[in-house]
Design a protein around this motif. Structure first.
Motif, mmCIF file in Angstrom:
data_model
loop_
_atom_site.group_PDB
_atom_site.id
_atom_site.type_symbol
_atom_site.label_atom_id
_atom_site.label_comp_id
_atom_site.label_asym_id
_atom_site.label_seq_id
_atom_site.Cartn_x
_atom_site.Cartn_y
_atom_site.Cartn_z
ATOM 1 N N HIS A 215 0.828 -1.217 0.000
ATOM 2 C CA HIS A 215 0.000 0.000 0.000
ATOM 3 C C HIS A 215 0.860 1.264 0.000
ATOM 4 O O HIS A 215 0.605 2.217 -0.742
ATOM 5 C CB HIS A 215 -0.939 -0.015 1.208
ATOM 6 C CG HIS A 215 -2.069 0.963 1.076
ATOM 7 N ND1 HIS A 215 -3.338 0.696 1.488
ATOM 8 C CD2 HIS A 215 -2.122 2.215 0.555
ATOM 9 C CE1 HIS A 215 -4.107 1.747 1.240
ATOM 10 N NE2 HIS A 215 -3.386 2.677 0.678
ATOM 11 N N ALA A 216 1.917 1.236 0.825
ATOM 12 C CA ALA A 216 2.797 2.406 0.876
ATOM 13 C C ALA A 216 3.448 2.627 -0.490
ATOM 14 O O ALA A 216 3.593 3.770 -0.949
ATOM 15 C CB ALA A 216 3.853 2.220 1.960
ATOM 16 N N SER A 217 3.804 1.552 -1.172
ATOM 17 C CA SER A 217 4.427 1.696 -2.492
ATOM 18 C C SER A 217 3.454 2.343 -3.473
ATOM 19 O O SER A 217 3.842 3.200 -4.278
ATOM 20 C CB SER A 217 4.871 0.332 -3.037
ATOM 21 O OG SER A 217 5.751 -0.258 -2.119
ATOM 22 N N LEU A 218 2.176 1.958 -3.383
ATOM 23 C CA LEU A 218 1.168 2.571 -4.264
ATOM 24 C C LEU A 218 1.046 4.069 -3.995
ATOM 25 O O LEU A 218 0.970 4.884 -4.914
ATOM 26 C CB LEU A 218 -0.200 1.935 -4.024
ATOM 27 C CG LEU A 218 -0.466 0.592 -4.690
ATOM 28 C CD1 LEU A 218 -1.841 0.069 -4.286
ATOM 29 C CD2 LEU A 218 -0.408 0.773 -6.210
ATOM 30 N N LEU A 219 1.028 4.414 -2.700
ATOM 31 C CA LEU A 219 0.903 5.841 -2.349
ATOM 32 C C LEU A 219 2.115 6.624 -2.861
ATOM 33 O O LEU A 219 1.977 7.751 -3.351
ATOM 34 C CB LEU A 219 0.743 6.008 -0.832
ATOM 35 C CG LEU A 219 -0.580 5.493 -0.241
ATOM 36 C CD1 LEU A 219 -0.586 5.617 1.278
ATOM 37 C CD2 LEU A 219 -1.783 6.249 -0.820
ATOM 38 N N LYS A 220 3.298 6.001 -2.756
ATOM 39 C CA LYS A 220 4.512 6.664 -3.267
ATOM 40 C C LYS A 220 4.373 6.930 -4.764
ATOM 41 O O LYS A 220 4.682 8.011 -5.247
ATOM 42 C CB LYS A 220 5.725 5.748 -3.032
ATOM 43 C CG LYS A 220 6.599 6.190 -1.864
ATOM 44 C CD LYS A 220 7.870 5.365 -1.802
ATOM 45 C CE LYS A 220 7.708 4.206 -0.827
ATOM 46 N NZ LYS A 220 8.796 3.231 -0.821
ATOM 47 N N GLU A 221 3.881 5.926 -5.476
ATOM 48 C CA GLU A 221 3.744 6.056 -6.941
ATOM 49 C C GLU A 221 2.856 7.231 -7.340
ATOM 50 O O GLU A 221 3.066 7.843 -8.380
ATOM 51 C CB GLU A 221 3.122 4.783 -7.534
ATOM 52 C CG GLU A 221 4.140 3.733 -7.900
ATOM 53 C CD GLU A 221 3.484 2.400 -8.229
ATOM 54 O OE1 GLU A 221 2.361 2.382 -8.774
ATOM 55 O OE2 GLU A 221 4.103 1.370 -7.902
ATOM 56 N N ILE A 222 1.844 7.537 -6.494
ATOM 57 C CA ILE A 222 0.959 8.660 -6.872
ATOM 58 C C ILE A 222 1.321 9.950 -6.116
ATOM 59 O O ILE A 222 0.515 10.861 -5.984
ATOM 60 C CB ILE A 222 -0.539 8.302 -6.691
ATOM 61 C CG1 ILE A 222 -0.832 7.825 -5.260
ATOM 62 C CG2 ILE A 222 -0.970 7.259 -7.694
ATOM 63 C CD1 ILE A 222 -2.328 7.607 -4.994
ATOM 64 N N GLY A 223 2.557 9.984 -5.602
ATOM 65 C CA GLY A 223 3.096 11.226 -5.034
ATOM 66 C C GLY A 223 2.638 11.534 -3.620
ATOM 67 O O GLY A 223 2.687 12.681 -3.187
ATOM 68 N N LEU A 224 2.179 10.502 -2.877
ATOM 69 C CA LEU A 224 1.666 10.765 -1.523
ATOM 70 C C LEU A 224 2.610 10.244 -0.437
ATOM 71 O O LEU A 224 2.183 9.715 0.588
ATOM 72 C CB LEU A 224 0.268 10.149 -1.380
ATOM 73 C CG LEU A 224 -0.790 10.762 -2.296
ATOM 74 C CD1 LEU A 224 -2.087 9.968 -2.274
ATOM 75 C CD2 LEU A 224 -1.064 12.213 -1.904
ATOM 76 N N GLU A 225 3.898 10.420 -0.680
ATOM 77 C CA GLU A 225 4.917 9.915 0.237
ATOM 78 C C GLU A 225 4.796 10.517 1.639
ATOM 79 O O GLU A 225 5.020 9.834 2.639
ATOM 80 C CB GLU A 225 6.306 10.204 -0.345
ATOM 81 C CG GLU A 225 7.362 9.323 0.267
ATOM 82 C CD GLU A 225 8.513 9.057 -0.701
ATOM 83 O OE1 GLU A 225 8.486 9.594 -1.824
ATOM 84 O OE2 GLU A 225 9.426 8.327 -0.300
#
Ligand code: MLT
Length: 257
Positions: A215-225
């Motif tokens: 899930h964290a990787s998905l958020l990173k991909e859409i710029g929500l780090e």
């Protein structure tokens, strides 16, 4: 006292099973954390809904100055909504005193479960200490250590589309580990024990480990780090969100009398 954990949200929904239970609902990324942020920043209440349509309809029924509409699909803010599902979007200047209606993919669906429970709370890393303090004060005080005590504290994890999510399991595990440290007499179910042991395994590199999960990787991909950092920070928003009827408010001691 029995400590249990439902590591995915799809279980036989025989509501009677929760009658003697205290429930802590967990969706670390990001509903639980965002709800804590909104309440900490002065929202009057959170109204979770399973569908976007319901969220819009409740929002439309409230007066303009008292409402705020938030949510997420595929991680992103739905069109026409005031905010997505990032904790930082729920700052005091925009939500103070307002009813926040929120609909997210997995998280907000769990909040309507287990209605027969004695109490239902929302937990995350960001309010770990507040929830533990509350559990120890209300339910785990020294006075009741009898073998016959069948009260259950149950952690219900939102997971991801019916599957287990590491961040929710480890969050449940962090709560359970602290409970066991102070009350070694409590009984753990297998799944509560698994959550505790997994947390212990990763407790020294918790953030690093969780940052690289699905899930964290998905958020990173859409710029929500930024959200990842926020949601994995212990005790950032020390509130006790209490679910009552259809809304979530900061726990009021009078409600349990
Ligand atoms: C969910 O309910 O599935 C989430 O909170 C997803 C997200 O906003 O990252």
């Amino acid at each position: 006292m029995i400590i249990d954990a439902y590591l995915t949200p799809y279980f036989n929904d025989n509501e009677k099973q929760f009658e003697n239970s205290i429930i802590i609902m967990i969706d670390v990324l990001r509903s639980s954390s965002t709800i804590c942020a909104a309440l900490f920043n002065g929202a009057k209440e959170i109204i979770p809904t399973d569908t976007l349509d319901k969220a819009v309809s409740i929002y439309s029924s409230l007066s303009k100055e008292n409402r705020f509409l938030g949510g997420e699909r595929n991680g992103l803010k739905p069109s026409g909504f005031n905010a997505g599902n990032s904790p930082e979007e729920y700052s005091a200047d925009v939500i103070s005193g307002k009813s926040v209606i929120i609909s997210t993919t997995n998280g907000t669906k769990i909040f309507s479960k287990a209605r027969q429970a004695k109490a239902r709370l929302v937990g995350s890393f960001v309010n770990n200490g507040a929830i533990l303090g509350h559990l120890f004060k209300q339910y785990l005080n020294d006075s009741d250590k009898s073998e016959e005590d069948n009260t259950r504290i149950i952690f219900i994890c939102a997971g991801s589309n019916g599957r287990l999510a590491y961040e929710d399991t480890l969050c449940a595990g962090a709560f359970i580990n602290s409970i066991v440290n102070l009350r070694p007499d409590v009984r753990l179910t297998d799944s509560a024990d698994v959550a505790k042991n997994l947390f212990k395994l990763h407790s020294t590199d918790l953030k690093e480990f969780l940052k690289n999960r699905e899930h964290a990787s998905l958020l990173k991909e859409i710029g929500l780090e930024n959200d990842i950092e926020t949601c994995f920070t212990f005790d950032l928003y020390p509130v006790i969100p209490h679910i009552s009827g259809g809304s979530i408010k900061i726990f009021d001691e009078k409600e349990l009398q």
